[in-house]
Design a protein around this motif. Structure first.
Motif, short mmCIF file in Angstrom:
data_model
loop_
_atom_site.label_atom_id
_atom_site.label_comp_id
_atom_site.label_asym_id
_atom_site.label_seq_id
_atom_site.Cartn_x
_atom_site.Cartn_y
_atom_site.Cartn_z
N ARG A 608 -2.04 3.45 4.54
CA ARG A 608 -2.45 4.68 5.21
C ARG A 608 -3.94 4.94 4.96
O ARG A 608 -4.42 4.79 3.82
CB ARG A 608 -1.66 5.89 4.71
CG ARG A 608 -0.16 5.77 4.82
CD ARG A 608 0.32 5.75 6.27
NE ARG A 608 1.74 6.07 6.36
CZ ARG A 608 2.72 5.21 6.16
NH1 ARG A 608 2.44 3.96 5.87
NH2 ARG A 608 4.00 5.58 6.27
N ALA A 609 -4.61 5.35 6.01
CA ALA A 609 -6.03 5.67 5.89
C ALA A 609 -6.21 6.94 5.06
O ALA A 609 -5.30 7.77 4.97
CB ALA A 609 -6.64 5.85 7.28
N PRO A 610 -7.37 7.11 4.43
CA PRO A 610 -7.62 8.33 3.65
C PRO A 610 -7.42 9.58 4.51
O PRO A 610 -7.88 9.64 5.66
CB PRO A 610 -9.08 8.18 3.20
CG PRO A 610 -9.34 6.70 3.23
CD PRO A 610 -8.51 6.18 4.37
N LYS A 778 -9.42 -7.15 2.23
CA LYS A 778 -10.45 -6.99 1.21
C LYS A 778 -11.15 -5.64 1.32
O LYS A 778 -11.56 -5.21 2.40
CB LYS A 778 -11.48 -8.11 1.34
CG LYS A 778 -12.46 -8.19 0.16
CD LYS A 778 -13.33 -9.43 0.27
CE LYS A 778 -14.29 -9.53 -0.90
NZ LYS A 778 -13.59 -9.67 -2.18
N GLY A 779 -11.20 -4.94 0.17
CA GLY A 779 -11.87 -3.66 0.11
C GLY A 779 -11.10 -2.52 0.76
O GLY A 779 -11.69 -1.52 1.18
N SER A 780 -9.78 -2.64 0.82
CA SER A 780 -8.96 -1.60 1.45
C SER A 780 -9.09 -0.27 0.71
O SER A 780 -9.17 -0.22 -0.52
CB SER A 780 -7.50 -2.02 1.49
OG SER A 780 -7.31 -3.14 2.31
N THR A 781 -9.10 0.80 1.47
CA THR A 781 -9.10 2.14 0.89
C THR A 781 -7.91 2.91 1.43
O THR A 781 -7.17 2.44 2.29
CB THR A 781 -10.40 2.89 1.25
OG1 THR A 781 -10.51 2.97 2.68
CG2 THR A 781 -11.62 2.16 0.68
N GLY A 782 -7.74 4.11 0.91
CA GLY A 782 -6.61 4.92 1.32
C GLY A 782 -5.46 4.81 0.34
O GLY A 782 -5.65 4.78 -0.88
N THR A 783 -4.25 4.71 0.86
CA THR A 783 -3.05 4.71 0.02
C THR A 783 -2.06 3.67 0.53
O THR A 783 -1.76 3.63 1.73
CB THR A 783 -2.36 6.09 0.03
OG1 THR A 783 -3.29 7.08 -0.41
CG2 THR A 783 -1.14 6.11 -0.88
N VAL A 784 -1.60 2.82 -0.38
CA VAL A 784 -0.49 1.95 -0.05
C VAL A 784 0.80 2.77 -0.14
O VAL A 784 1.01 3.50 -1.11
CB VAL A 784 -0.41 0.75 -1.02
CG1 VAL A 784 0.90 -0.01 -0.82
CG2 VAL A 784 -1.58 -0.18 -0.81
N VAL A 785 1.64 2.67 0.89
CA VAL A 785 2.90 3.41 0.89
C VAL A 785 4.05 2.41 0.93
O VAL A 785 4.10 1.54 1.82
CB VAL A 785 2.99 4.37 2.10
CG1 VAL A 785 4.35 5.05 2.14
CG2 VAL A 785 1.88 5.41 2.02
N VAL A 786 4.95 2.52 -0.03
CA VAL A 786 6.15 1.71 -0.07
C VAL A 786 7.30 2.58 0.43
O VAL A 786 7.47 3.71 -0.03
CB VAL A 786 6.45 1.19 -1.48
CG1 VAL A 786 7.69 0.30 -1.49
CG2 VAL A 786 5.25 0.43 -2.04
N PRO A 816 -2.68 5.09 -4.66
CA PRO A 816 -4.06 5.30 -4.21
C PRO A 816 -4.93 4.09 -4.57
O PRO A 816 -4.84 3.54 -5.66
CB PRO A 816 -4.49 6.54 -5.00
CG PRO A 816 -3.22 7.19 -5.44
CD PRO A 816 -2.25 6.08 -5.65
N LEU A 817 -5.78 3.68 -3.63
CA LEU A 817 -6.61 2.48 -3.82
C LEU A 817 -8.02 2.80 -4.29
O LEU A 817 -8.77 1.86 -4.61
CB LEU A 817 -6.65 1.68 -2.52
CG LEU A 817 -5.30 1.19 -2.01
CD1 LEU A 817 -5.46 0.45 -0.69
CD2 LEU A 817 -4.63 0.29 -3.04
N GLY A 818 -8.39 4.06 -4.32
CA GLY A 818 -9.72 4.41 -4.79
C GLY A 818 -10.80 3.92 -3.86
O GLY A 818 -10.67 3.94 -2.63
N ALA A 819 -11.91 3.41 -4.45
CA ALA A 819 -13.07 3.00 -3.65
C ALA A 819 -12.81 1.73 -2.86
O ALA A 819 -13.56 1.39 -1.95
CB ALA A 819 -14.27 2.80 -4.57
N GLY A 820 -11.79 0.98 -3.20
CA GLY A 820 -11.49 -0.25 -2.49
C GLY A 820 -10.72 -1.21 -3.38
O GLY A 820 -10.96 -1.26 -4.59
N ALA A 821 -9.78 -1.94 -2.80
CA ALA A 821 -8.95 -2.84 -3.60
C ALA A 821 -8.49 -4.00 -2.75
O ALA A 821 -8.50 -3.94 -1.51
CB ALA A 821 -7.75 -2.09 -4.17
N ASP A 822 -8.09 -5.09 -3.43
CA ASP A 822 -7.64 -6.31 -2.75
C ASP A 822 -6.15 -6.56 -2.92
O ASP A 822 -5.56 -7.33 -2.16
CB ASP A 822 -8.40 -7.53 -3.27
CG ASP A 822 -9.89 -7.41 -3.04
OD1 ASP A 822 -10.29 -6.63 -2.15
OD2 ASP A 822 -10.65 -8.10 -3.74
#
Length: 862
Positions: A608-610, A778-786, A816-822
């Motif tokens: 999900r986008a921020p 790469k560099g995803s932001t927002g929230t991963v939802v399971v 939450p992915l914060g500033a960006g995550a892989d």
């Protein structure tokens, strides 16, 4: 414990004679041990045979067409054992820690310890899955046999005497009223029936200062098998210990030493079984609270007395305590048995009376039930009183009662029959079985009391065994007949039905886990735990441990539930199925034929986008706003609707106040405007009644908050003119239809939102038994939802960093992915498991310390 006193051998006895005496003594001891084992085995066989004969004569499953599928046997225990079968064969979605299938994902270890940790449950895997209800029956049947065998052994500890007579009394305990009426259809409770004599054996060892380690292991086994029924059995064993200490001639110091030894035995056993106690305890604390109501445990005196007659069936519920004619007659003969010390007779009879009264006095009834009266059968501890009756009967019989005592008991039995023959629980079967059985058993006991030759005595005992078999089987049969009418009021579909088998096969053939879930349409409903029974992954779930987070989060998204949230329902609309990753929906094609159709669905793991979880495009606080926020897209419009005809509906502060429908008359009619082609839905969680749109089928709304909440229900497709007409048939006064009850979903917007989430989904998702992980763009932001409820126990990390609890994304598991995550990874650990394993470790250390410090003298047992 001090070593036994040794006596010097008699020097006047020739050595050969001494050796012969020793050899003869060993042979006698060997024969005695063989008799003890044979009697215990005979008790098991006799009790199981009597139970089966009674059911077979009536034609109850598995001996005939009359179903056992009542209440929780159908809705909980058979489906849970089906899930155990899947776990054993590697076909379940989840493991012992987590269940991905039920309620869209919930912890499972507490359920395992509560419903399945009886070692006998593991025989489930030896049978074909479609016949899973047969091993569930075997769990109850084998528990009856084990309980009879264990009670036979314990009675010998209580008082030496004929093992064969003990076996007959133990049969009455194993097939007591509680077994036949309550526990045989609740296999997890059957562990308590076995636990009581086992724990009494453990406390007997405490009395005699021996085999401490064995006692600890027995305590641990009983509490591991089922902590709930073991707690009641432990209280019963404690009462027996206190009574025996009271009757002993030992000093205060010795009695305190015995109590200390027993306390140490129990404490160490509880430490070993700590996971089975702590995990369900915390799960119960975190579970959705059920609705509160007053449980009445009061029972009329005549009703209670009537329940001692074998085959009696109370309505409403009352303590089911009958133990057979033989036991009842001997207990009634005990007051006249002058071969038993007066204070011993008084003590046993007082314990029986006080225990019986404690079941029907609310403060003490709460003690038996763990300080909270259950919503179901309120007399789950009744087997303890049945056990005490059998023990008292053995005290009487072991002292060889004279004819006068037996005649006195017979007179009391006749008086009991005359007093209670017209009481509600006493059916004609109970009355006939008691009168005829009492005459036969009484006559045989009188014969046994005579000075007979060994052959004659053996013949009398054999005749007693046949009479016990006949009277016990007849009592079981009578109960089946009385229950038959009640059973027929239930849906009798069981796991052996063709429909169930076909649905399970279709689920396996069309499964695509973990890429997507397989769900079922409401038309395929079989039990409240269909996901486990049918092998799908859906929202249905019935468990005492449905968490507050799961019940609340899914309710806010429009799921329906009963039992205050402990029984989640299968979704009735495509939105919730799609949001939770259901990509294939099974439905009935006619008869038992099943169809599988693909449906739009969000992946199990999505991104999900921020800011996408904001509530927009619908009245704040409505289910439609929550759905927009969970999906991250606006797909509903919420039209204003107005009353047009039928029973008067009046505008109120929260919605239209409805008049109840009248038979044969129109319902309250309403109209609203939506875009042509939209799919209209109704969400009125408190509504009790029917809803229908023009041209559609009526839908049932069974709301009765807080116990029952109606789900989002489909109304139908909006016509080409955009005019939605629907009617509500309220079933009772005081119903309110909220102003935001109707939502019209744009199918194109809905499918576009689903496609967008699929396009941005993480790659290479990996779902384990109790874990989930995926690689992210790469560099995803927002929230991963399971697509699983955000319950306690999950911990997640991003890019291999420190583990943290996830967040709730509108009730779903969010990372939450914060500033960006892989990449991200989450793992579930049942709350309390680590503390429980720590307790087990402490218990092992205590056992090891005792074994190391034990006296090496072989005459001293630890």
């Amino acid at each position: 414990m001090t070593a036994p006193i040794e006596t010097a051998p008699d020097t006047h006895v020739p050595e050969r004679q001494d050796r012969a005496s020793a050899t003869g003594g060993r042979r006698f001891a060997d024969r005695l041990r063989v008799s003890e084992k044979a009697a215990a085995l005979s008790a098991a066989i006799l009790s199981m045979t009597a139970f089966c004969v009674g059911m077979a004569v009536h034609g109850t499953y598995p001996f005939g067409p009359s179903t056992r599928a009542m209440n929780d046997l159908r809705h909980q225990y058979v489906p849970f054992h089906a899930h155990l079968w899947d776990l054993q064969h590697g076909t379940a979605q989840g493991d012992l820690l987590f269940n991905w299938q039920s309620g869209f994902g919930n912890g499972f270890l507490a359920e395992f310890f509560t419903y399945l940790s009886n070692p006998l449950s593991w025989i489930t895997g030896l049978f074909p899955r479609q016949y899973v209800d047969f091993p569930v029956f075997l769990v109850s049947l084998l528990s009856i046999g084990l309980a009879a065998a264990a009670m036979t052994v314990f009675l010998g500890r209580l008082r030496p005497g004929s093992p064969w007579l003990r076996a007959l009394l133990a049969t009455g305990y194993a097939v007591c009223g509680w077994t036949v009426l309550d526990a045989s259809i609740v296999p997890m409770w059957m562990t308590g029936l076995v636990a009581l004599p086992l724990l009494c054996i453990a406390v007997d060892d405490c009395l005699k200062g021996r085999r401490w380690v064995l006692g600890v292991l027995l305590f641990a086994l009983c509490w591991f098998a089922n902590f709930y029924s073991a707690a009641m059995a432990t209280l019963g064993a404690a009462l027996v210990l206190l009574l025996r200490l009271l009757l002993s001639d030992t000093g205060l110091r010795t009695r305190l030493r015995v109590l200390g030894r027993a306390a140490g035995t129990a404490a160490t056993g509880l430490l070993l079984a700590a996971p089975a106690i702590i995990v369900p305890g915390l799960a119960n604390k975190q579970s959705q609270p059920t609705t509160s109501y007053v449980v009445d445990v009061s029972t009329g005196p005549l009703t209670y007395l009537g329940l001692f007659l074998p085959g009696s069936v109370p309505e409403p519920a009352a303590p089911n305590v009958f133990t057979g004619v033989l036991v009842l007659l001997l207990v009634l003969a005990l007051p006249f048995q002058n071969r038993v010390r007066g204070r011993e007779r008084a003590a046993w009879l007082a314990l029986i009376v006080l225990t019986a009264l404690s079941f029907v006095f609310t403060p003490t009834a709460k003690v038996w039930q763990g300080f909270t009266l259950p919503h179901g059968a309120p007399f789950r501890e009744s087997f303890v009183l049945s056990g005490l009756l059998v023990m008292a009967a053995w005290i009487c019989l072991a002292h060889a009662p004279r004819p006068r005592a037996l005649l006195g008991g017979g007179a009391l039995l006749a008086g009991l029959v005359l007093l209670t023959h017209s009481a509600q629980p006493v059916s004609s079967y109970a009355l006939k079985g008691t009168v005829i059985g009492g005459v036969v058993v009484g006559a045989l006991l009188l014969l046994h009391a005579r000075d007979l030759r060994p052959g004659g005595r053996a013949l009398v005992v054999l005749s007693l065994a046949l009479s016990v078999l006949a009277t016990t089987a007849y009592a079981v049969y009578g109960v089946q007949v009385v229950f038959d009418t009640a059973r027929r009021s239930y849906n009798t579909t069981t796991t052996t039905s063709l429909l169930t088998e076909n649905v399970h096969r279709a689920a396996v053939e069309n499964g695509n886990w973990p890429e997507s879930r397989v769900g079922v349409a409401p038309s395929l409903y079989v039990t409240n735990n269909d996901p486990m029974l049918l092998g799908v992954q859906s929202g249905g779930y019935y468990s005492s441990y449905v968490t507050k987070e799961a019940a609340t989060g899914l309710r806010e998204l429009g799921i329906g539930y009963a039992m205050g949230g402990r029984n989640l329902w299968i979704p009735r609309d495509p939105y919730l199925n799609a949001l939770m990753g259901v990509g294939t929906l099974l439905d009935r094609a006619g008869g038992a034929r099943i169809t599988a159709r693909p449906v739009p669905s969000v992946p199990l793991v999505s991104l999900r986008a921020p800011g996408s979880d904001q509530a927009y495009g619908a009245p704040a606080g409505s289910v439609w706003a929550d759905r927009h926020a969970a999906l991250g897209a606006q797909v509903y419009t919420v039209p204003e609707f107005r009353y047009v005809k039928g029973p008067v509906a009046v505008r109120g502060s929260n919605g239209w106040q409805l008049s109840p429908r009248e038979k044969g008359k129109a319902w309250s009619g309403f109209t609203a405007r939506c875009a042509p082609g939209d799919e209209a839905y109704l969400y009125a969680p408190a509504l009790s009644g029917l809803s229908v749109a023009t041209g559609s089928k009526p839908m049932s709304n069974s709301g009765r908050p807080p116990a029952v909440v109606s789900p989002v229900n489909p109304l139908g497709k909006v016509p080409a003119d955009g005019k939605l007409e629907f009617a509500i048939g309220a079933s009772r006064p005081g119903q309110v239809l909220p102003y935001d009850a109707v939502g019209c979903m744009d199918p194109k917007k809905f499918q576009d939102a689903v496609r967008a989430l699929r396009a941005s989904a993480p790659v290479n998702p990996s779902v384990g038994g109790h874990s989930v992980a995926a690689e992210l763009p790469k560099g995803s932001t927002g929230t991963v939802v399971v697509a699983t409820p955000a319950i306690q126990g999950w911990s997640c990390s991003v890019d291999g960093g420190a583990s943290r609890p996830p967040v709730s994304h509108r009730g779903l598991l969010g990372v939450p992915l914060g500033a960006g995550a892989d990449r991200f990874a989450c793992s579930y650990t049942p709350p309390g498991l680590k503390a429980g394993l720590g307790g087990t470790g402490a218990g092992v250390l205590v056992l090891a310390g005792v074994l190391v410090a034990a006296d090496p003298n072989p005459n001293v047992e630890v």
